[in-house]
Design an enzyme around this catalytic site. Structure first.
Site, PDB file in Angstrom:
ATOM      1  N   ASP A 202       0.825  -1.204   0.280  1.00  0.00           N
ATOM      2  CA  ASP A 202      -0.235   0.010  -0.040  1.00  0.00           C
ATOM      3  C   ASP A 202       0.753   1.292   0.148  1.00  0.00           C
ATOM      4  O   ASP A 202       0.349   2.175  -0.688  1.00  0.00           O
ATOM      5  CB  ASP A 202      -0.964  -0.073   1.295  1.00  0.00           C
ATOM      6  CG  ASP A 202      -2.127  -0.874   0.895  1.00  0.00           C
ATOM      7  OD1 ASP A 202      -2.479  -1.202  -0.058  1.00  0.00           O
ATOM      8  OD2 ASP A 202      -2.767  -1.381   1.887  1.00  0.00           O
ATOM      9  N   TYR A 290      -9.820  -0.263   3.120  1.00  0.00           N
ATOM     10  CA  TYR A 290      -9.076  -0.123   4.409  1.00  0.00           C
ATOM     11  C   TYR A 290      -8.468   1.351   4.738  1.00  0.00           C
ATOM     12  O   TYR A 290      -8.306   2.140   4.046  1.00  0.00           O
ATOM     13  CB  TYR A 290      -8.149  -1.072   4.676  1.00  0.00           C
ATOM     14  CG  TYR A 290      -8.172  -2.665   5.233  1.00  0.00           C
ATOM     15  CD1 TYR A 290      -8.123  -2.474   6.766  1.00  0.00           C
ATOM     16  CD2 TYR A 290      -8.515  -3.529   4.597  1.00  0.00           C
ATOM     17  CE1 TYR A 290      -8.951  -3.584   7.420  1.00  0.00           C
ATOM     18  CE2 TYR A 290      -8.687  -4.622   5.290  1.00  0.00           C
ATOM     19  CZ  TYR A 290      -8.784  -4.811   6.521  1.00  0.00           C
ATOM     20  OH  TYR A 290      -8.988  -5.879   7.188  1.00  0.00           O
TER      21      TYR A 290
END
Length: 559
Positions: A202, A290
């Site tokens: 990420d 998320y």
């Protein structure tokens, strides 16, 4: 990192494809409700050589903003963003229904809350004299006995640097040159055609700063918080502002800094206690489904606590099953049935932190301090066994590769061999692991090759300005040939050198129904704590709080 142009190109190519559109129509999805997102593709062999690949998957937002809970299962489009063409369409899930939107809307203004929802009265920490910290020149934070530089970063989210603490003689002593989240690795545990590639990096692929949204006053951060904007360069060089990306605030939650009372029978009437007030620097990244909350918390006793919180939405898989009693073969399940037609797939989160410690200067060493059981000699003592601390200084990188073990209790010290305390002990800090998890994937599994920094929880490397990102400088479709594991394989000398401590914080996540439709925050942390850095408890002189110091407040109603 992927640019907005890359992701936009992938979506445009997908949405203009006739085969893709036929599949959407066949599934009964209105194009006005269609939401498509471009997850990264990882690296899985020579077929992807020479192509910049982006995968595209889609959802239905009909009757809900929480489209993540309504996946169009089994439909995955692989796009070459340079050639602007589709490489492959996988369409295997037409028989799987799109989960219903019922109870997926999480917005306060829209959700029908039950009378049984737990409620508490609003509360806040009052500071009648204002905050105790200052921010100079937009980045230099001064609070109590700490001073450090705080900077938003498009990739790491936020970077703490030049962290120093004031000693009793008024001198500011160096603790850490630079600390930040270096990479965030999220592998999902499903080998299906539409899932095997889901193993995200990420920070390197999307950017923790690039995905940081504005923090919400009074909910993300309390009253009296100071907010800092991020200013970054876009792919075309134009400035991009991420407003209110970081907040800084003081925290007091009733914790105790230190205390001691004496039992009156001994002739002493002593009750001493000091409150614990800390300073927190916080940012939150919304990387797709998320949300990751990063806290750097500073204490006046010299401790730094680094905490990561996970919340937001699960990445879910559509299924024909509405109840576990309908499942014919439980071994086919790669997660938990968290709602009708919705599987929460098992996955991991690993956050690797780059901690360039400079304890009283740049040249430091690393030591593992083992607790070792010793047996007494016959007749020596009524005791049969006891523990001793045995210290071993790491000479090279291989000596400092640590896999945490419950039955091998150890402390891990970074210390300055040239700086001694009043009693002759080397000044240092120790890293104190909290709850953690280790990767269980095969070392030759393609996601694990790219995420090889999770092979150990602790690494130590000599400082090298080209070695900052644990997953490599260029992560998108990387092959794992520029990772922390590759650098450290050179087994360089690290004793009395300018060294970097690396710590990987891990979570195994087996989803459950309580994670639907939005997850309560789950957190884990680790600490950097002084060890023989001070000559005594540095907060012995802390002032207790008295009633006269507090504002006069009264409840709005009586009980």
């Amino acid at each position: 990192m992927f640019t907005v142009d890359d992701l936009t190109t992938a979506l445009q190519v997908t949405l203009s494809d006739l085969e893709f559109n036929k599949s959407i129509i066949a599934r009964g999805v209105d194009f006005n409700d269609l939401i498509c997102a471009p997850p990264s593709s990882g690296w899985f062999g020579a077929d992807e050589e020479g192509k910049r690949i982006v995968k595209v998957e889609c959802f239905s937002s009909q009757n809900t903003p929480n489209f993540y809970m309504r996946p169009i299962e089994g439909l995955t489009v692989t796009v070459d963003v340079d050639r602007k063409e589709i490489v492959k369409i996988t369409d295997t899930g037409r028989g799987i229904p799109i989960p219903k939107a019922t109870n997926t809307d999480y917005r306060y203004t829209s959700s029908p809350f039950s009378d049984m929802t737990p409620l508490t009265n609003p509360m806040s920490m009052e500071q009648p004299k204002g905050p105790s910290f200052t921010v100079e020149n937009g980045h230099i934070v001064k609070w109590a006995n700490w001073v450090f530089h705080l900077k938003p970063d498009i990739r790491a989210g936020m970077i703490i640097s030049q962290a120093k603490i004031r000693a009793e003689n008024g001198e500011y002593r160096s603790v850490m040159y630079k600390g930040f989240a270096s990479e965030l690795f999220v592998p999902y545990m499903d080998p299906d055609e539409s899932w095997y590639f889901k193993s995200y990096m990420d920070a390197g692929e999307f950017g923790l700063g690039a995905t940081a949204m504005a923090l919400l006053e009074l909910n993300d951060c309390p009253r009296h918080a100071y907010y800092m904007d991020g200013v970054f360069a876009s792919a075309d060089g134009r400035p991009v502002i991420q407003p209110n990306m970081i907040c800084i605030f003081e925290r007091y939650s009733g914790d105790i800094g230190w205390r001691h009372s004496e039992i009156p029978v001994l002739g002493f009437d002593i009750r001493e206690s000091r409150p614990k007030v800390t300073l927190v620097a916080r940012m939150a990244a919304s990387v797709g489904n998320y949300d990751y909350i990063f806290d750097w918390e500073f204490q006046t006793d010299g401790l730094i606590r680094i905490k990561v919180g996970l919340t937001g939405m699960l990445m879910v898989k559509g299924t024909p099953y509405e109840n576990i009693y309908n499942i014919f073969n439980a071994n086919d399940m790669t997660g938990t049935l968290v709602s009708e037609n919705v599987i929460g797939v098992v996955h991991d989160h690993f956050v690797s932190f780059h901690l360039d410690m400079d304890i009283d200067g740049a040249n430091n060493s690393f030591a593992k301090v083992n607790l070792v059981k010793e047996n007494t000699l016959p007749g020596q003592s009524p005791r049969r066994s006891y523990l001793k601390a045995k210290r071993k200084v790491a000479k090279t990188e291989n000596d400092a590769k640590i896999k945490l073990k419950l039955y091998d209790p150890s402390e891990f010290h970074v210390f300055n061999p040239s700086k001694r305390s009043r009693l002759g002990n080397p000044t240092g800090y120790k890293i104190i692991p909290g709850g953690n998890a280790a990767s269980l994937l095969d070392l030759d599994d393609p996601p694990q090759i790219r995420g090889a920094f999770t092979n150990n929880q602790i690494w130590v490397t000599p400082h090298n300005k080209t070695e900052e990102w644990a997953g490599g400088l260029l992560v998108s479709q990387s092959k794992g040939d520029d990772t922390l594991a590759v650098w450290s394989a050179r087994n360089r000398e690290i004793e009395n050198k300018d060294i970097v401590l690396w710590y990987t914080l891990g979570f195994h996540h087996i989803p459950c129904q309580e994670d639907f439709p939005v997850m309560p925050t789950v957190s884990s942390s680790f600490e950097l704590k002084p060890v023989n850095f001070f000559d005594r408890n540095p907060i012995m002189g802390a002032t207790p709080t008295f009633q006269k110091d507090l504002p006069v407040c009264s409840a709005s109603r009586s009980y």
